[in-house]
Scaffold this active site. Structure first.
Site, PDB file in Angstrom:
ATOM      1  N   ASP A 111       5.439   2.048   5.226  1.00  0.00           N
ATOM      2  CA  ASP A 111       4.374   2.518   6.110  1.00  0.00           C
ATOM      3  C   ASP A 111       4.727   2.189   7.557  1.00  0.00           C
ATOM      4  O   ASP A 111       4.643   3.035   8.447  1.00  0.00           O
ATOM      5  CB  ASP A 111       3.042   1.859   5.715  1.00  0.00           C
ATOM      6  CG  ASP A 111       1.908   2.332   6.596  1.00  0.00           C
ATOM      7  OD1 ASP A 111       1.840   3.550   6.859  1.00  0.00           O
ATOM      8  OD2 ASP A 111       1.094   1.497   7.039  1.00  0.00           O
ATOM      9  N   TYR A 164      -0.761  -2.192  -1.350  1.00  0.00           N
ATOM     10  CA  TYR A 164      -1.759  -1.130  -1.330  1.00  0.00           C
ATOM     11  C   TYR A 164      -2.551  -1.058  -2.630  1.00  0.00           C
ATOM     12  O   TYR A 164      -3.723  -0.696  -2.628  1.00  0.00           O
ATOM     13  CB  TYR A 164      -1.075   0.234  -1.116  1.00  0.00           C
ATOM     14  CG  TYR A 164      -0.776   0.572   0.320  1.00  0.00           C
ATOM     15  CD1 TYR A 164       0.049  -0.249   1.086  1.00  0.00           C
ATOM     16  CD2 TYR A 164      -1.295   1.712   0.901  1.00  0.00           C
ATOM     17  CE1 TYR A 164       0.340   0.080   2.393  1.00  0.00           C
ATOM     18  CE2 TYR A 164      -1.008   2.050   2.209  1.00  0.00           C
ATOM     19  CZ  TYR A 164      -0.195   1.227   2.951  1.00  0.00           C
ATOM     20  OH  TYR A 164       0.081   1.559   4.248  1.00  0.00           O
ATOM     21  N   ASP A 181       6.467   4.811  10.688  1.00  0.00           N
ATOM     22  CA  ASP A 181       5.828   5.072  11.985  1.00  0.00           C
ATOM     23  C   ASP A 181       6.779   4.734  13.127  1.00  0.00           C
ATOM     24  O   ASP A 181       6.835   5.426  14.138  1.00  0.00           O
ATOM     25  CB  ASP A 181       4.534   4.262  12.150  1.00  0.00           C
ATOM     26  CG  ASP A 181       3.295   5.052  11.734  1.00  0.00           C
ATOM     27  OD1 ASP A 181       3.414   5.895  10.819  1.00  0.00           O
ATOM     28  OD2 ASP A 181       2.213   4.839  12.324  1.00  0.00           O
ATOM     29  N   LYS A 197      12.738  -8.340   2.128  1.00  0.00           N
ATOM     30  CA  LYS A 197      12.395  -9.588   2.829  1.00  0.00           C
ATOM     31  C   LYS A 197      12.550 -10.727   1.820  1.00  0.00           C
ATOM     32  O   LYS A 197      11.617 -11.504   1.559  1.00  0.00           O
ATOM     33  CB  LYS A 197      10.946  -9.477   3.369  1.00  0.00           C
ATOM     34  CG  LYS A 197      10.480 -10.635   4.239  1.00  0.00           C
ATOM     35  CD  LYS A 197      11.106 -10.671   5.617  1.00  0.00           C
ATOM     36  CE  LYS A 197      10.691 -11.931   6.361  1.00  0.00           C
ATOM     37  NZ  LYS A 197      11.401 -12.073   7.658  1.00  0.00           N
TER      38      LYS A 197
HETATM   39  C1  IPM Z   1       0.743   6.950   5.821  1.00  0.00           C
HETATM   40  C2  IPM Z   1      -0.616   6.575   6.327  1.00  0.00           C
HETATM   41  C3  IPM Z   1      -1.466   6.062   5.173  1.00  0.00           C
HETATM   42  C4  IPM Z   1      -0.756   4.850   4.599  1.00  0.00           C
HETATM   43  C5  IPM Z   1      -2.910   5.732   5.563  1.00  0.00           C
HETATM   44  C6  IPM Z   1      -3.618   6.927   6.168  1.00  0.00           C
HETATM   45  C7  IPM Z   1      -3.686   5.158   4.420  1.00  0.00           C
HETATM   46  O1  IPM Z   1      -0.514   5.641   7.345  1.00  0.00           O
HETATM   47  O2  IPM Z   1       0.815   7.834   4.939  1.00  0.00           O
HETATM   48  O3  IPM Z   1       1.728   6.365   6.281  1.00  0.00           O
HETATM   49  O4  IPM Z   1      -0.969   3.728   5.071  1.00  0.00           O
HETATM   50  O5  IPM Z   1       0.004   5.025   3.643  1.00  0.00           O
HETATM   51 MG    MG Z   2       1.431   5.195   7.904  1.00  0.00          MG
END
Ligand code: IPM
Ligand code: MG
Length: 367
Positions: free
Chosen positions: A252, A146, A256, A196
């Site tokens: 990330d 990032y 999710d 990894k």
């Molecule tokens: C999260 C989100 C963010 C990320 C996006 C909105 C940039 O997906 O906080 O997980 O990728 O960190």
């Molecule tokens: Mg995210």
């Protein structure tokens, strides 16, 4: 009277609606505890870009600098709508990452919690859920891909190319490792380190530093798992996890997925902690498809309030009361359309009514 300045960044899409519910909770918490919240809204995200020409305007930066804590709603637009904004001003790159960088919020806590009574929200079978799901993902939030070097251009063969690098130094790894070990020590003494190292050199260094930091925590058992295998285990046996630690991009994606096993990202609040400042936000996006319809569940936003009370304001007992209030609204069978399962026996209510019921429940809890 104790007074706290809280910056409220409502965000885009469903952000303002779920923020309204969070504010109801804050108002009640203030009056119950005889404290004052000085709540100030700041423009942030795509709405800020359209209104002020910048996704993270200077006035909002000042507001955040002066705040004791920041509560942030989700940001972003649909893929198509985003394209009306220059790439570097799109809310993720123009607001969210600069917010993380500004306050160096390296430690991201994402609790993944589903009590057995809410197991029906999950797509997993009851025998896999067992007594419920309860673990926490600790994601490094200001390093890795990032924030690494980025280059785009035309290469020697005349082809468009891109290069992004996954960068960490040992101090960055050690500080998130300490947060993870401390958290594991306070919970069950079990830490899953996600990596990894069979492919990435960054994971080799990550694992070396994990071992070094781990020497100060002889009571914490470390289990090392490759990130791809961890994705499988999250579906097959999430009960084995208690605390998981990982670098930014892995976190990330797996967080999710963790929302997926709960049944919705709407059940995922989070805390982003830096050395001097913290901000709190739902882990999900701004869900523009269901915005302004009074159907989004405010759980992740109100859960972020609970995390703020605990982690920034030292109000642990009240934070627990907020969690219990939300859960008892669910266990009474109420839900919102975004979380409802077809065919399930739900008492369907709107975003605002859900917030009102949480307020009602919280009011019953002894201070
Ligand atoms: C999260 C989100 C963010 C990320 C996006 C909105 C940039 O997906 O906080 O997980 O990728 O960190
Ligand atoms: Mg995210």
């Amino acid at each position: 009277m104790t007074a706290y300045k809280i910056a409220l960044l409502d965000g885009d899409g469903i952000g303002p609606e779920i923020m309204t519910e969070a504010v109801k909770i804050l108002d009640l918490v203030a009056s119950r505890n005889n404290i004052e919240f000085d709540l100030r809204h700041g423009a942030f995200g795509a709405n800020a870009y359209f209104a002020h020409g910048h996704a993270f305007p200077d006035a909002t930066k000042k507001l955040c600098d002066e705040a004791d804590a920041i509560l942030k709603g989700p940001i972003g637009l649909s893929h198509e709508a985003s394209r009306k904004i220059p790439v570097d001003m799109q809310p993720e790159r123009g607001a969210l990452l600069p917010l993380r960088r500004r306050y160096n919020t390296f430690a991201n806590f994402r609790p993944v919690y589903l009590p057995q009574g809410l197991a029906h929200f999950s797509p997993l079978k009851p025998e896999i859920i067992g007594d419920g799901i309860d673990f926490i993902i600790i994601r490094e939030l200001v390093g890795g891909l990032y924030f690494g070097k980025k280059e785009t251009g035309i290469n020697a063969q005349g082809r468009r190319f891109v290069s992004e690098s996954l960068e960490y130094d040992e101090d960055q790894i050690a500080r998130i490792a300490r947060v993870a070990f401390d958290t594991a020590k306070k919970r069950k003494g079990l830490l899953h380190n996600i990596h990894k190292s069979n492919v990435l050199k960054s994971s080799v260094l990550w694992n070396e530093v994990m071992v070094e930091v781990g020497q100060d925590y002889p009571d914490v058992e470390v289990v090392n798992i490759l990130v791809d295998a961890a994705a499988t285990y999250l579906c097959l046996n999430p009960g084995q996890f208690d605390v998981m630690v990982m670098e930014n991009m892995f976190g990330d994606i797996l967080s999710d997925q963790a929302g997926g096993i709960l049944g919705s990202l709407g059940l995922m609040p989070s805390a982003c902690i830096g050395p001097d400042k913290a901000y709190y936000e739902p882990s999900h996006g701004s869900a523009p498809d269901i915005a302004d319809q009074n159907v989004a569940n405010p759980y992740s936003m109100i859960g972020s309030v609970a995390m703020m009370l605990e982690m920034s304001l030292g109000m642990e007992a009240e934070a627990q009361n907020v969690w219990h209030a939300m859960q008892s609204v669910f266990t009474q069978g109420y839900t919102t359309a975004d979380l409802a399962k077809p065919g399930a026996q739900n008492k369907m209510i709107g975003t605002d009514a859900f917030g009102d019921l949480v307020v009602e429940e919280l009011a019953k809890a002894p201070v």
